[in-house]
Design an enzyme around this catalytic site. Structure first.
Site, PDB file in Angstrom:
ATOM      1  N   LYS A  19       0.864  -1.363  -0.038  1.00 39.24           N
ATOM      2  CA  LYS A  19      -0.001   0.043  -0.048  1.00 39.24           C
ATOM      3  C   LYS A  19       0.898   1.597  -0.206  1.00 39.24           C
ATOM      4  O   LYS A  19       0.185   2.397  -0.353  1.00 39.24           O
ATOM      5  CB  LYS A  19      -0.984  -0.011   1.260  1.00 39.24           C
ATOM      6  CG  LYS A  19      -0.498  -0.098   2.514  1.00 39.24           C
ATOM      7  CD  LYS A  19       0.271   1.225   3.313  1.00 39.24           C
ATOM      8  CE  LYS A  19       0.970   1.062   4.391  1.00 39.24           C
ATOM      9  NZ  LYS A  19       1.650   2.169   4.938  1.00 39.24           N
TER      10      LYS A  19
ATOM     11  N   THR B   9      -3.319   5.101   4.679  1.00 43.21           N
ATOM     12  CA  THR B   9      -1.950   5.830   4.468  1.00 43.21           C
ATOM     13  C   THR B   9      -2.343   6.576   3.294  1.00 43.21           C
ATOM     14  O   THR B   9      -1.703   7.694   2.963  1.00 43.21           O
ATOM     15  CB  THR B   9      -0.993   4.620   3.988  1.00 43.21           C
ATOM     16  OG1 THR B   9      -1.031   3.899   5.167  1.00 43.21           O
ATOM     17  CG2 THR B   9       0.331   4.887   3.873  1.00 43.21           C
TER      18      THR B   9
HETATM   19  O1  G3P Z   1       4.343   7.235   6.923  1.00 47.44           O
HETATM   20  P1  G3P Z   1       4.057   5.838   6.409  1.00 47.44           P
HETATM   21  O2  G3P Z   1       3.752   6.287   4.863  1.00 47.44           O
HETATM   22  O3  G3P Z   1       5.356   5.199   6.311  1.00 47.44           O
HETATM   23  O4  G3P Z   1       2.752   5.160   6.846  1.00 47.44           O
HETATM   24  C1  G3P Z   1       2.957   4.773   8.017  1.00 47.44           C
HETATM   25  C2  G3P Z   1       2.233   3.616   8.459  1.00 47.44           C
HETATM   26  O5  G3P Z   1       2.490   2.532   7.496  1.00 47.44           O
HETATM   27  C3  G3P Z   1       0.749   3.659   8.334  1.00 47.44           C
HETATM   28  O6  G3P Z   1       0.051   2.331   8.593  1.00 47.44           O
END
Ligand code: G3P
Ligand code: NAD
Length: 309
Positions: free
Chosen positions: A167, A224
């Site tokens: 994702k 996200t």
């Molecule tokens: O800040 P990111 O894009 O690494 O997202 C954080 C987490 O994976 C959200 O679940």
């Protein structure tokens, strides 16, 4: 129950490692956080540890495993991996790397819609602990659950891990979508088409289809792709505003795993003949080959097709 519970070491002093340590501390557990910058001897830190939680970014997984292999880890120690990434050398997930290095240890994947800053504020959140060793997963569920953090069990560690990993590519695309102000219809179309792309790759790599519709898949995709707190979303958003990748990374707080994941995923997709149109456009965008608007145009101009095929 928890008074007798295990001593925990969190490896990785980034925001996610600190957050997981705080969750365990809220349950009055003895937690130590070790990072490569802490100056402490890792052997001493893990001497009486029964649960190790690895919250390093993907580039730290192989070096961390190597370090632990030199320390002759007790086979009773439960290892939890909370990294969302694909190893650039082997293209494998952290679960594979840990499992290969420590086949006798119970291994648990922790993944879900978990923006660290929200969890640190005490806002309600849910996550998944997944393992082929149910007792280890149940223990982790007990150790980390609290009034504002609900932990679910799952028996598909690979699918759980891949949902959270894949994702991140879509979060970059989603940031672009919002940065270009493409509207709510476009965003809905993007996220809805992102899910089958994730499922196509994730099931090919060994995850169960059902898992991708749960918290660690769809749940994390929604969190996200919709939050300016996400570093991956921030990367896409700022690319859409016209900043270059080096300019964005110079100011980014922490790691945007989706950048490396996109590159590794493209290699996997080419090798396994997987159709990954969104990932392909994100890859070209990150390489500086096309502009954000061209990426959108190319997605819209593809051959017309059935929704489900
Ligand atoms: O800040 P990111 O894009 O690494 O997202 C954080 C987490 O994976 C959200 O679940
Ligand atoms: N931040 C979140 O909200 C969040 C939530 C869930 C999962 N995650 C995942 O957890 C992982 C860590 O995220 P973060 O936000 O804490 O990132 P971060 O960039 O803040 O921290 C990364 C950590 O990895 C360590 N590290 C990096 N390279 C290393 C190396 N070569 N050797 C040893 N250690 C190394 C760093 O020292 C640091 O402690 C990522 O895979 C991320 O996708 C993050």
């Amino acid at each position: 129950m928890l008074e007798n519970a295990k001593k925990i070491t969190v490896i990785g002093g980034g925001i996610w490692g600190q957050t997981l340590a705080n969750l365990a501390r809220r349950n009055h557990l003895a937690v130590r956080v070790w990072s490569r910058h802490s100056g402490e001897d890792l052997g001493n830190v893990i001497a009486d540890t029964e649960v190790i939680i690895s919250a390093v970014s993907i580039k730290g997984v192989a070096p961390t495993i190597e370090k632990l292999q030199q320390l002759q880890l007790n086979s009773c120690t439960i290892i939890v991996t909370a990294t969302k990434g694909l190893d650039p050398i082997t293209t494998r997930t952290p679960f594979h790397l840990w499992n290969q290095a420590f086949p006798d240890n119970s291994l648990v994947v922790l993944s879900g819609p978990n923006l660290a800053k929200e969890i640190n504020q005490g806002l309600p959140a849910a996550t998944v602990v997944a393992s082929y060793a149910p007792k280890a997963a149940i223990l982790l569920q007990k150790l980390l659950s609290g009034e504002s953090f609900r932990v679910y069990l799952n028996s598909d560690p690979l699918g759980t891990e891949l949902g959270g990993t894949l994702k991140n590519v879509m979060a970059i695309a989603s940031g672009v979508c919002d940065g270009l102000q493409l509207g709510t219809n476009a965003k809905s179309a993007l996220l809805t088409r992102a899910l089958p792309e994730i499922v196509r790759v994730g099931t090919c790599l060994g995850g169960c289809q059902e898992t991708f519709f749960g918290l660690s898949g769809l749940g994390d995709l929604l969190a996200t792709c919709n939050s300016p707190l996400s570093r991956n979303y921030q990367v896409g958003y700022q690319l859409a505003l016209g900043l270059s990748l080096p300019e964005i990374l110079a100011k980014l707080e922490g790691t945007a795993e989706g950048i490396n994941t996109t590159e590794v995923l493209m290699r996997i997709a080419q090798k396994k003949f997987l159709y990954v149109p969104i990932t392909c456009q994100v890859d070209r965008l990150l390489r500086g080959e096309i502009s954000p608007q061209v990426a959108v145009d190319e997605l819209m101009r593809r051959d017309l097709k059935a929704e489900f095929d």
